[in-house]
Write a protein that holds these residues in place. Structure first.
Motif, PDB file in Angstrom:
ATOM      1  N   TYR A 140       0.839  -1.207   0.000  1.00 60.52           N
ATOM      2  CA  TYR A 140       0.000   0.000   0.000  1.00 60.52           C
ATOM      3  C   TYR A 140       0.870   1.251   0.000  1.00 60.52           C
ATOM      4  CZ  TYR A 140      -3.578   3.344   1.478  1.00 60.52           C
ATOM      5  OH  TYR A 140      -4.428   4.423   1.545  1.00 60.52           O
ATOM      6  N   ASP A 141       1.852   1.254   0.887  1.00 61.12           N
ATOM      7  CA  ASP A 141       2.745   2.407   1.026  1.00 61.12           C
ATOM      8  C   ASP A 141       3.487   2.693  -0.281  1.00 61.12           C
ATOM      9  OD1 ASP A 141       4.149   4.448   2.470  1.00 61.12           O
ATOM     10  OD2 ASP A 141       5.846   3.094   2.655  1.00 61.12           O
ATOM     11  N   SER A 142       4.018   1.650  -0.911  1.00 63.25           N
ATOM     12  CA  SER A 142       4.756   1.812  -2.171  1.00 63.25           C
ATOM     13  C   SER A 142       3.868   2.358  -3.275  1.00 63.25           C
ATOM     14  CB  SER A 142       5.359   0.473  -2.607  1.00 63.25           C
ATOM     15  OG  SER A 142       6.298   0.002  -1.664  1.00 63.25           O
ATOM     16  N   THR A 143       2.609   1.949  -3.276  1.00 62.37           N
ATOM     17  CA  THR A 143       1.684   2.385  -4.332  1.00 62.37           C
ATOM     18  C   THR A 143       1.342   3.863  -4.209  1.00 62.37           C
ATOM     19  OG1 THR A 143       0.751   0.162  -4.464  1.00 62.37           O
ATOM     20  CG2 THR A 143      -0.568   1.952  -5.374  1.00 62.37           C
ATOM     21  N   VAL A 144       1.024   4.293  -2.996  1.00 61.86           N
ATOM     22  CA  VAL A 144       0.712   5.720  -2.803  1.00 61.86           C
ATOM     23  C   VAL A 144       1.928   6.573  -3.161  1.00 61.86           C
ATOM     24  CG1 VAL A 144      -0.006   7.475  -1.149  1.00 61.86           C
ATOM     25  CG2 VAL A 144      -1.011   5.193  -1.047  1.00 61.86           C
ATOM     26  N   LYS A 145       3.116   6.112  -2.774  1.00 60.50           N
ATOM     27  CA  LYS A 145       4.329   6.848  -3.129  1.00 60.50           C
ATOM     28  C   LYS A 145       4.523   6.895  -4.641  1.00 60.50           C
ATOM     29  CE  LYS A 145       9.348   6.970  -2.501  1.00 60.50           C
ATOM     30  NZ  LYS A 145      10.543   6.254  -2.005  1.00 60.50           N
ATOM     31  N   VAL A 163      -3.988  14.015   2.897  1.00 64.21           N
ATOM     32  CA  VAL A 163      -4.241  13.078   3.995  1.00 64.21           C
ATOM     33  C   VAL A 163      -4.021  11.658   3.483  1.00 64.21           C
ATOM     34  CG1 VAL A 163      -5.893  12.253   5.716  1.00 64.21           C
ATOM     35  CG2 VAL A 163      -5.949  14.645   4.996  1.00 64.21           C
ATOM     36  N   ILE A 164      -2.987  11.005   3.996  1.00 66.77           N
ATOM     37  CA  ILE A 164      -2.723   9.606   3.643  1.00 66.77           C
ATOM     38  C   ILE A 164      -3.334   8.744   4.741  1.00 66.77           C
ATOM     39  CG2 ILE A 164      -0.977   7.878   3.144  1.00 66.77           C
ATOM     40  CD1 ILE A 164       0.912  10.151   2.362  1.00 66.77           C
ATOM     41  N   THR A 165      -4.340   7.976   4.390  1.00 67.59           N
ATOM     42  CA  THR A 165      -5.123   7.279   5.416  1.00 67.59           C
ATOM     43  C   THR A 165      -4.527   5.945   5.832  1.00 67.59           C
ATOM     44  OG1 THR A 165      -6.488   6.215   3.727  1.00 67.59           O
ATOM     45  CG2 THR A 165      -7.252   8.330   4.605  1.00 67.59           C
ATOM     46  N   GLY A 166      -3.791   5.281   4.940  1.00 65.33           N
ATOM     47  CA  GLY A 166      -3.384   3.911   5.220  1.00 65.33           C
ATOM     48  C   GLY A 166      -4.512   2.943   4.911  1.00 65.33           C
ATOM     49  N   MET A 167      -4.289   1.668   5.228  1.00 60.84           N
ATOM     50  CA  MET A 167      -5.272   0.631   4.889  1.00 60.84           C
ATOM     51  C   MET A 167      -6.383   0.545   5.940  1.00 60.84           C
ATOM     52  SD  MET A 167      -3.188  -2.520   3.119  1.00 60.84           S
ATOM     53  CE  MET A 167      -4.709  -3.457   2.903  1.00 60.84           C
ATOM     54  N   LEU A 230      -2.007   9.198   8.562  1.00 60.10           N
ATOM     55  CA  LEU A 230      -2.652   8.600   9.729  1.00 60.10           C
ATOM     56  C   LEU A 230      -1.945   7.335  10.176  1.00 60.10           C
ATOM     57  CD1 LEU A 230      -6.467   9.029   8.962  1.00 60.10           C
ATOM     58  CD2 LEU A 230      -4.798  10.665   9.831  1.00 60.10           C
ATOM     59  N   CYS A 231      -1.209   6.704   9.282  1.00 56.96           N
ATOM     60  CA  CYS A 231      -0.460   5.487   9.609  1.00 56.96           C
ATOM     61  C   CYS A 231       1.026   5.736   9.361  1.00 56.96           C
ATOM     62  CB  CYS A 231      -0.930   4.309   8.758  1.00 56.96           C
ATOM     63  SG  CYS A 231      -2.612   3.759   9.128  1.00 56.96           S
ATOM     64  N   LYS A 232       1.842   5.468  10.362  1.00 56.55           N
ATOM     65  CA  LYS A 232       3.285   5.686  10.227  1.00 56.55           C
ATOM     66  C   LYS A 232       3.903   4.766   9.186  1.00 56.55           C
ATOM     67  CE  LYS A 232       3.997   7.340  14.953  1.00 56.55           C
ATOM     68  NZ  LYS A 232       4.800   7.182  16.185  1.00 56.55           N
ATOM     69  N   HIS A 233       3.255   3.629   8.938  1.00 56.66           N
ATOM     70  CA  HIS A 233       3.780   2.683   7.960  1.00 56.66           C
ATOM     71  C   HIS A 233       3.259   2.970   6.550  1.00 56.66           C
ATOM     72  CE1 HIS A 233       4.521   0.658  11.781  1.00 56.66           C
ATOM     73  NE2 HIS A 233       5.466  -0.003  11.172  1.00 56.66           N
ATOM     74  N   ALA A 234       2.624   4.126   6.374  1.00 56.69           N
ATOM     75  CA  ALA A 234       2.147   4.517   5.045  1.00 56.69           C
ATOM     76  C   ALA A 234       2.524   5.965   4.757  1.00 56.69           C
ATOM     77  CB  ALA A 234       0.636   4.326   4.944  1.00 56.69           C
ATOM     78  N   ASN A 235       3.729   6.359   5.177  1.00 55.02           N
ATOM     79  CA  ASN A 235       4.101   7.771   5.056  1.00 55.02           C
ATOM     80  C   ASN A 235       5.221   8.035   4.050  1.00 55.02           C
ATOM     81  OD1 ASN A 235       6.292   6.738   6.421  1.00 55.02           O
ATOM     82  ND2 ASN A 235       6.203   8.164   8.138  1.00 55.02           N
ATOM     83  N   SER A 236       5.544   7.047   3.199  1.00 53.63           N
ATOM     84  CA  SER A 236       6.624   7.256   2.221  1.00 53.63           C
ATOM     85  C   SER A 236       6.280   8.352   1.217  1.00 53.63           C
ATOM     86  CB  SER A 236       6.929   5.949   1.477  1.00 53.63           C
ATOM     87  OG  SER A 236       7.480   4.991   2.353  1.00 53.63           O
ATOM     88  N   ALA A 237       5.014   8.432   0.825  1.00 50.22           N
ATOM     89  CA  ALA A 237       4.601   9.487  -0.107  1.00 50.22           C
ATOM     90  C   ALA A 237       4.751  10.858   0.538  1.00 50.22           C
ATOM     91  CB  ALA A 237       3.159   9.270  -0.551  1.00 50.22           C
ATOM     92  N   ALA A 238       4.451  10.949   1.829  1.00 44.42           N
ATOM     93  CA  ALA A 238       4.606  12.219   2.544  1.00 44.42           C
ATOM     94  C   ALA A 238       6.075  12.624   2.594  1.00 44.42           C
ATOM     95  CB  ALA A 238       4.039  12.089   3.956  1.00 44.42           C
ATOM     96  N   LYS A 239       6.953  11.653   2.831  1.00 44.11           N
ATOM     97  CA  LYS A 239       8.389  11.944   2.850  1.00 44.11           C
ATOM     98  C   LYS A 239       8.867  12.407   1.480  1.00 44.11           C
ATOM     99  CE  LYS A 239       9.512   8.692   6.566  1.00 44.11           C
ATOM    100  NZ  LYS A 239      10.212   7.425   6.920  1.00 44.11           N
TER     101      LYS A 239
END
Length: 458
Positions: A140-145, A163-167, A230-239
């Motif tokens: 999920y994280d890789s896809t949003v990024k 806003v990145i929500t995560g799964m 919202l999820c720390k494990h889905a923040n690669s796109a934010a970075k």
């Protein structure tokens, strides 16, 4: 329990492409395409369909044994051409699989060359998701990024919050959007399944996602003033957005329960200079009232929590607020962040949980046999443990396939917290209620200090 290093038994995770498809379902007029065997896409459709009870379409390049030797370039080109012609999507997300990753197909290069040779194709985003590595959370994280890397286009400021929500569930995304509307915050949701995976019946048939984040909104993410994950494990796109375009990035705990939602609301206030509206303040008060009402029933109950890392951390913090004891926490992800967060949220508790990271459901079951917990919180894969040990299971997370309404189950925000308090407490009462009074175990010493430190009576 004897330490086992040789295998995973009943995994507490799914492969990366599952998370990738989950994210792409939240992009309007999108079509996911798995560069792999036909069985890969069939499994994704099956798993997502039985969870959401919605039609899910996933295309495939249908690689065979011959492609494993000769490569799958031609299959991928044919698949892109057929999907474009038959379904007419605005965007195609091409995810890899264990087969295409193992043989080394240069998916990004193939797509780049194919696009130069064909000017009538939709947006095509390559996404590396090797099935044999990591979990659906990283997928999920890789896809949003990948979506923002390939599409984000700087122009002029849009005064919006990414806003990145995560799964999380469509219901959770709908609740997040409601909170943002209450505060008057314009946002871009990455990605928005609130309508595509919880759609009304209208008699129409759509083979691409009928709602969600638009391609134009994905391009506009480079112009927002901040990104909150919202999820720390889905923040690669934010970075990425921070590094590439200087967009501020914050990543609090998933807002489950009182304290985490407080922190989420405070972050929104800091980012936007807006005040919390009266409606949300009242919802917070109702949650506190519900926690006080239920405290006598929940206090001291032992809980085992398993699933995605951010969800497990969120529920660990929440059950502590209810006066419960998180005895065991388990996630399939190998994550230092998860371990650190669990230790952080339990640092003031006398009871330290057993942490399984990465762990599987076999490990979880063995620990439950030793710890004798009162409640399980997690997805449907834990139902066999619940049945074997006669422990009630509250279904949360993904997948939930033995109940209906998974797309409407919520855990984010104060209002969801109220429903969770009711659900948890009523489950405890249904299984353990003593109709003749307090059934005090004479061998159990009541720790009054632990009671006084419980968050809901501060």
């Amino acid at each position: 329990m004897t330490e086992k290093k040789f295998a995973v038994i009943n995994p507490c995770k799914i492969c990366q492409p599952m998370g990738a498809i989950f994210a792409l379902m939240g992009v309007k007029n999108s079509m996911p395409l798995i560069h792999g065997s036909h069985g890969c896409s069939t499994y994704m459709r099956f798993q997502l369909g039985r969870h959401f009870k919605e039609a899910v379409n996933v295309a495939s390049s249908s690689m065979s044994e011959a492609n494993a030797v000769l490569g799958g370039e031609e299959n991928l080109k044919h698949a892109i051409r057929n999907v474009s012609k038959i379904y007419g999507p605005e965007i195609i997300g091409v995810t890899t699989s264990c087969l295409s990753e193992t043989i080394g197909d240069d998916v990004e290069g193939i797509i780049r060359l194919f696009k130069t040779q064909n000017d009538d194709l939709p947006e095509i985003v390559p996404i590396s998701t090797p099935s044999y590595k990591h979990t659906h959370v990283e997928g999920y994280d890789s896809t949003v990024k990948a979506l923002v890397e390939n599409l984000a286009t700087p122009s002029k400021p849009n005064s919006k919050l990414n806003v990145i929500t995560g799964m999380v569930s469509p219901g959770d995304i709908a609740e997040t959007k409601r909170i943002l509307r209450e505060m008057g915050i314009e946002s871009i949701i990455l990605t928005d399944t609130s309508e595509s995976m919880d759609a009304p019946f209208d008699g129409e048939v759509s083979f691409v996602s009928s709602a969600g984040t638009t391609v134009e909104e994905l391009k506009d993410t480079a112009n927002s003033f901040a990104t909150i994950s919202l999820c720390k494990h889905a923040n690669s796109a934010a970075k990425f957005l921070h590094e590439a375009y200087g967009i501020k990035s914050v990543s609090p705990y998933l807002p489950i329960g009182l304290q985490s939602t407080d922190e989420f609301m405070n972050e929104l206030c800091k980012l936007t200079n807006k005040e919390i509206p009266e409606q949300i303040t009242r919802e917070r008060g109702k949650l506190i009232d519900a926690m006080i009402d239920a405290h006598q029933h929940n206090f001291g109950r032992k809980v085992a929590i398993y699933g995605d890392p951010d969800v497990v951390v969120g529920f660990t913090r929440f059950v502590l607020e209810l006066g419960m004891i998180p005895s065991i926490v388990c996630t399939g992800s190998e994550s230092k962040t998860f371990v650190e967060d669990i230790k952080a949220v339990t640092k003031d508790s006398k009871h330290k949980p057993v942490i399984l990271a990465p762990g599987d459901l076999y490990d979880l079951h063995q620990e439950i046999k030793k710890s004798k917990v009162d409640l399980l919180i997690g997805n449907s894969y834990g139902s066999r443990i619940a049945g074997a040990e006669n422990i009630p299971l509250i279904r949360m997370g993904f997948p939930i396939y033995d109940r209906v309404g998974a797309q409407r189950i919520t855990c984010v925000g104060y209002t969801a917290g109220i429903r969770l308090v009711d659900t948890i407490t009523n489950t405890i009462l249904d299984r353990y209620f003593d109709e003749f009074g307090w059934a005090l175990n004479e061998n159990t010493e009541v720790d009054h200090g632990e009671f006084e430190s419980s968050n809901c009576i501060n």
